[in-house]
Design a protein around this motif. Structure first.
Motif, PDB file in Angstrom:
ATOM      1  N   LYS A 298       0.810  -1.224   0.000  1.00 24.80           N
ATOM      2  CA  LYS A 298       0.000   0.000   0.000  1.00 24.80           C
ATOM      3  C   LYS A 298       0.846   1.278   0.000  1.00 24.80           C
ATOM      4  O   LYS A 298       0.434   2.295  -0.531  1.00 24.80           O
ATOM      5  CB  LYS A 298      -0.937   0.028   1.214  1.00 24.80           C
ATOM      6  N   LEU A 299       2.016   1.224   0.631  1.00 25.90           N
ATOM      7  CA  LEU A 299       2.840   2.425   0.766  1.00 25.90           C
ATOM      8  C   LEU A 299       4.056   2.418  -0.155  1.00 25.90           C
ATOM      9  O   LEU A 299       5.046   3.091   0.121  1.00 25.90           O
ATOM     10  CB  LEU A 299       3.295   2.586   2.226  1.00 25.90           C
ATOM     11  N   THR A 300       3.971   1.681  -1.241  1.00 28.40           N
ATOM     12  CA  THR A 300       5.094   1.562  -2.172  1.00 28.40           C
ATOM     13  C   THR A 300       5.662   2.922  -2.579  1.00 28.40           C
ATOM     14  O   THR A 300       6.876   3.106  -2.618  1.00 28.40           O
ATOM     15  CB  THR A 300       4.655   0.806  -3.450  1.00 28.40           C
ATOM     16  N   ASN A 301       4.788   3.878  -2.864  1.00 31.81           N
ATOM     17  CA  ASN A 301       5.234   5.188  -3.341  1.00 31.81           C
ATOM     18  C   ASN A 301       5.804   6.074  -2.235  1.00 31.81           C
ATOM     19  O   ASN A 301       6.444   7.080  -2.514  1.00 31.81           O
ATOM     20  CB  ASN A 301       4.070   5.923  -4.010  1.00 31.81           C
ATOM     21  N   VAL A 302       5.584   5.715  -0.983  1.00 30.51           N
ATOM     22  CA  VAL A 302       6.025   6.537   0.135  1.00 30.51           C
ATOM     23  C   VAL A 302       7.303   5.991   0.768  1.00 30.51           C
ATOM     24  O   VAL A 302       8.065   6.732   1.373  1.00 30.51           O
ATOM     25  CB  VAL A 302       4.904   6.632   1.204  1.00 30.51           C
TER      26      VAL A 302
ATOM     27  N   GLY B 199      12.835   0.226   2.431  1.00 25.90           N
ATOM     28  CA  GLY B 199      11.609  -0.036   3.183  1.00 25.90           C
ATOM     29  C   GLY B 199      11.440   0.867   4.385  1.00 25.90           C
ATOM     30  O   GLY B 199      10.815   0.492   5.372  1.00 25.90           O
ATOM     31  N   VAL B 200      11.994   2.074   4.313  1.00 27.65           N
ATOM     32  CA  VAL B 200      11.895   3.036   5.407  1.00 27.65           C
ATOM     33  C   VAL B 200      10.874   4.113   5.037  1.00 27.65           C
ATOM     34  O   VAL B 200      10.921   4.676   3.940  1.00 27.65           O
ATOM     35  CB  VAL B 200      13.265   3.692   5.712  1.00 27.65           C
ATOM     36  N   LEU B 201       9.976   4.393   5.949  1.00 21.76           N
ATOM     37  CA  LEU B 201       8.974   5.430   5.759  1.00 21.76           C
ATOM     38  C   LEU B 201       9.560   6.739   6.284  1.00 21.76           C
ATOM     39  O   LEU B 201      10.005   6.807   7.427  1.00 21.76           O
ATOM     40  CB  LEU B 201       7.691   5.083   6.518  1.00 21.76           C
ATOM     41  N   VAL B 202       9.564   7.783   5.445  1.00 24.61           N
ATOM     42  CA  VAL B 202      10.083   9.087   5.838  1.00 24.61           C
ATOM     43  C   VAL B 202       8.982  10.118   5.644  1.00 24.61           C
ATOM     44  O   VAL B 202       8.448  10.258   4.558  1.00 24.61           O
ATOM     45  CB  VAL B 202      11.325   9.480   4.997  1.00 24.61           C
ATOM     46  N   MET B 203       8.647  10.831   6.718  1.00 23.53           N
ATOM     47  CA  MET B 203       7.621  11.868   6.666  1.00 23.53           C
ATOM     48  C   MET B 203       8.150  13.112   7.359  1.00 23.53           C
ATOM     49  O   MET B 203       8.914  13.013   8.325  1.00 23.53           O
ATOM     50  CB  MET B 203       6.348  11.413   7.379  1.00 23.53           C
ATOM     51  N   THR B 204       7.708  14.285   6.879  1.00 27.14           N
ATOM     52  CA  THR B 204       8.138  15.533   7.505  1.00 27.14           C
ATOM     53  C   THR B 204       6.951  16.437   7.796  1.00 27.14           C
ATOM     54  O   THR B 204       5.902  16.311   7.172  1.00 27.14           O
ATOM     55  CB  THR B 204       9.115  16.315   6.602  1.00 27.14           C
ATOM     56  N   ALA B 205       7.152  17.344   8.747  1.00 22.05           N
ATOM     57  CA  ALA B 205       6.176  18.381   9.065  1.00 22.05           C
ATOM     58  C   ALA B 205       6.951  19.648   9.394  1.00 22.05           C
ATOM     59  O   ALA B 205       7.904  19.613  10.174  1.00 22.05           O
ATOM     60  CB  ALA B 205       5.313  17.959  10.238  1.00 22.05           C
ATOM     61  N   GLN B 206       6.531  20.760   8.778  1.00 22.69           N
ATOM     62  CA  GLN B 206       7.238  22.014   9.030  1.00 22.69           C
ATOM     63  C   GLN B 206       6.317  23.229   8.977  1.00 22.69           C
ATOM     64  O   GLN B 206       6.770  24.355   8.831  1.00 22.69           O
ATOM     65  CB  GLN B 206       8.381  22.180   8.031  1.00 22.69           C
TER      66      GLN B 206
END
Length: 137
Positions: free
Chosen positions: A61-65, A70-77
């Motif tokens: 499901k998260l292939t594009n992310v 296989g590490v999920l990287v997300m940011t908030a700024q």
């Protein structure tokens, strides 16, 4: 965990790492000296808190992310506060996990109504008549 399809960022916190860095965009001198941007990293492929079925589902499901490893990287700024950005990135992760584990309703095939079939055939007939009128005799 009780419900295998209901993961939360709170449950995954031991495996999540956070990194603070300088945020981009406008803000003058303040933005150039304060680390408010928060980057979340979670190794989905190497996670020990999720079972194999959950891992497979997330990897699909998260292939594009996910990164190649296989590490999920997300940011908030968006906020000027590092604490609020951390809360925001955790909220983003919760929404992403909820979406990944949401079961879609199976599509039920339906038959076209009698009137819609009749209407379609009538319009085809009218179109054919129109074409016949244009033919040279």
């Amino acid at each position: 965990m009780d419900n295998p399809t209901k993961l939360s960022s709170e449950y995954l916190l031991p495996e999540i790492s956070f990194q603070a860095s300088r945020s981009g965009g406008p803000g003058g001198q303040h933005v150039n000296k304060v680390n408010t941007k928060v980057t979340l990293k979670w190794d989905v492929a190497g996670s020990e808190l999720i079972d194999e079925g959950q891992r497979e589902r997330l990897m699909i499901k998260l292939t594009n992310v996910l990164t190649k490893e296989g590490v999920l990287v997300m940011t908030a700024q968006t906020s000027k506060s590092q604490l609020r950005n951390k809360a925001e990135v955790l909220d983003k992760l919760d929404r992403l996990l909820e979406k990944a584990f949401a079961r879609s309703k199976p599509r039920r095939r339906t038959k076209p109504t009698y009137s819609s079939v009749k209407k379609r055939l009538e319009s085809k007939k009218r179109q054919a008549e129109k074409k016949n009128w244009r033919k040279k005799l």
